[in-house]
Motif scaffolding. Sequence first.
Motif, PDB file in Angstrom:
ATOM      1  N   LEU A  35       0.835  -1.213   0.000  1.00 17.75           N
ATOM      2  CA  LEU A  35       0.000   0.000   0.000  1.00 17.75           C
ATOM      3  C   LEU A  35       0.864   1.256   0.000  1.00 17.75           C
ATOM      4  O   LEU A  35       0.584   2.224  -0.716  1.00 17.75           O
ATOM      5  CB  LEU A  35      -0.935   0.015   1.209  1.00 17.75           C
ATOM      6  N   ILE A  36       1.924   1.240   0.806  1.00 18.71           N
ATOM      7  CA  ILE A  36       2.835   2.398   0.873  1.00 18.71           C
ATOM      8  C   ILE A  36       3.492   2.609  -0.492  1.00 18.71           C
ATOM      9  O   ILE A  36       3.537   3.729  -1.003  1.00 18.71           O
ATOM     10  CB  ILE A  36       3.906   2.188   1.970  1.00 18.71           C
ATOM     11  N   LYS A  37       3.980   1.517  -1.094  1.00 23.99           N
ATOM     12  CA  LYS A  37       4.631   1.632  -2.403  1.00 23.99           C
ATOM     13  C   LYS A  37       3.648   2.091  -3.463  1.00 23.99           C
ATOM     14  O   LYS A  37       3.987   2.900  -4.327  1.00 23.99           O
ATOM     15  CB  LYS A  37       5.255   0.290  -2.798  1.00 23.99           C
ATOM     16  N   GLY A  62       6.351  21.117  -3.508  1.00 18.14           N
ATOM     17  CA  GLY A  62       6.993  20.907  -2.209  1.00 18.14           C
ATOM     18  C   GLY A  62       6.246  19.869  -1.403  1.00 18.14           C
ATOM     19  O   GLY A  62       6.847  18.995  -0.771  1.00 18.14           O
ATOM     20  N   SER A  63       4.936  19.946  -1.454  1.00 19.65           N
ATOM     21  CA  SER A  63       4.103  18.985  -0.737  1.00 19.65           C
ATOM     22  C   SER A  63       4.295  17.581  -1.296  1.00 19.65           C
ATOM     23  O   SER A  63       4.383  16.613  -0.553  1.00 19.65           O
ATOM     24  CB  SER A  63       2.640  19.409  -0.835  1.00 19.65           C
ATOM     25  N   ALA A  75       8.209  11.135   2.943  1.00 20.05           N
ATOM     26  CA  ALA A  75       7.523  10.469   4.052  1.00 20.05           C
ATOM     27  C   ALA A  75       7.188   9.026   3.680  1.00 20.05           C
ATOM     28  O   ALA A  75       7.400   8.109   4.477  1.00 20.05           O
ATOM     29  CB  ALA A  75       6.257  11.238   4.435  1.00 20.05           C
ATOM     30  N   ASN A  76       6.690   8.816   2.463  1.00 21.33           N
ATOM     31  CA  ASN A  76       6.374   7.462   2.005  1.00 21.33           C
ATOM     32  C   ASN A  76       7.627   6.608   1.917  1.00 21.33           C
ATOM     33  O   ASN A  76       7.606   5.430   2.276  1.00 21.33           O
ATOM     34  CB  ASN A  76       5.672   7.495   0.641  1.00 21.33           C
ATOM     35  N   ARG A 128      11.113   1.802   6.906  1.00 21.86           N
ATOM     36  CA  ARG A 128      10.786   1.275   8.243  1.00 21.86           C
ATOM     37  C   ARG A 128      10.016  -0.035   8.144  1.00 21.86           C
ATOM     38  O   ARG A 128      10.255  -0.974   8.902  1.00 21.86           O
ATOM     39  CB  ARG A 128       9.979   2.303   9.045  1.00 21.86           C
ATOM     40  N   GLN A 129       9.083  -0.101   7.203  1.00 26.99           N
ATOM     41  CA  GLN A 129       8.264  -1.298   7.035  1.00 26.99           C
ATOM     42  C   GLN A 129       9.135  -2.475   6.572  1.00 26.99           C
ATOM     43  O   GLN A 129       8.969  -3.596   7.039  1.00 26.99           O
ATOM     44  CB  GLN A 129       7.133  -1.024   6.038  1.00 26.99           C
TER      45      GLN A 129
END
Length: 127
Positions: free
Chosen positions: A34-36, A60-61, A68-69, A75-76
Amino acid sequence: MANDTQERFGDAQLAEFRELIEKKIEKAQHDLELIKSAYLNDGDNGTDDTSPQFKSFEEGSATMSKEANSALAIRQEKFIRDLKNAITRINNKTYGICRVTGKLINPERLKLVPHATLSIEAKNMQS
């Protein structure tokens, strides 16, 4: 229930922990996908027609979102690796033994943090 004189968890307990960890690996791999997927899909936010002053904010966002992703994915991946290492320790029958004290880690702690390699006692010594 484990006590201080027990050297390792029994095969039945190890099987229970294996089942718990395998479920966590499955969920963690799903979450990583899901993150990817979010990382790959957030490239085009449909901002081509927005005015220039908002365009730079959007870019920038998007960069922050990608960073962040990416951090979440890293981390995952580490979490999945730690869980797989725990499966290896189960296979070696060394799972749940504190790498500092050599004592069994409390089973309740392992249910919450199944990839733990330190007892609370050893973890507190590190602080």
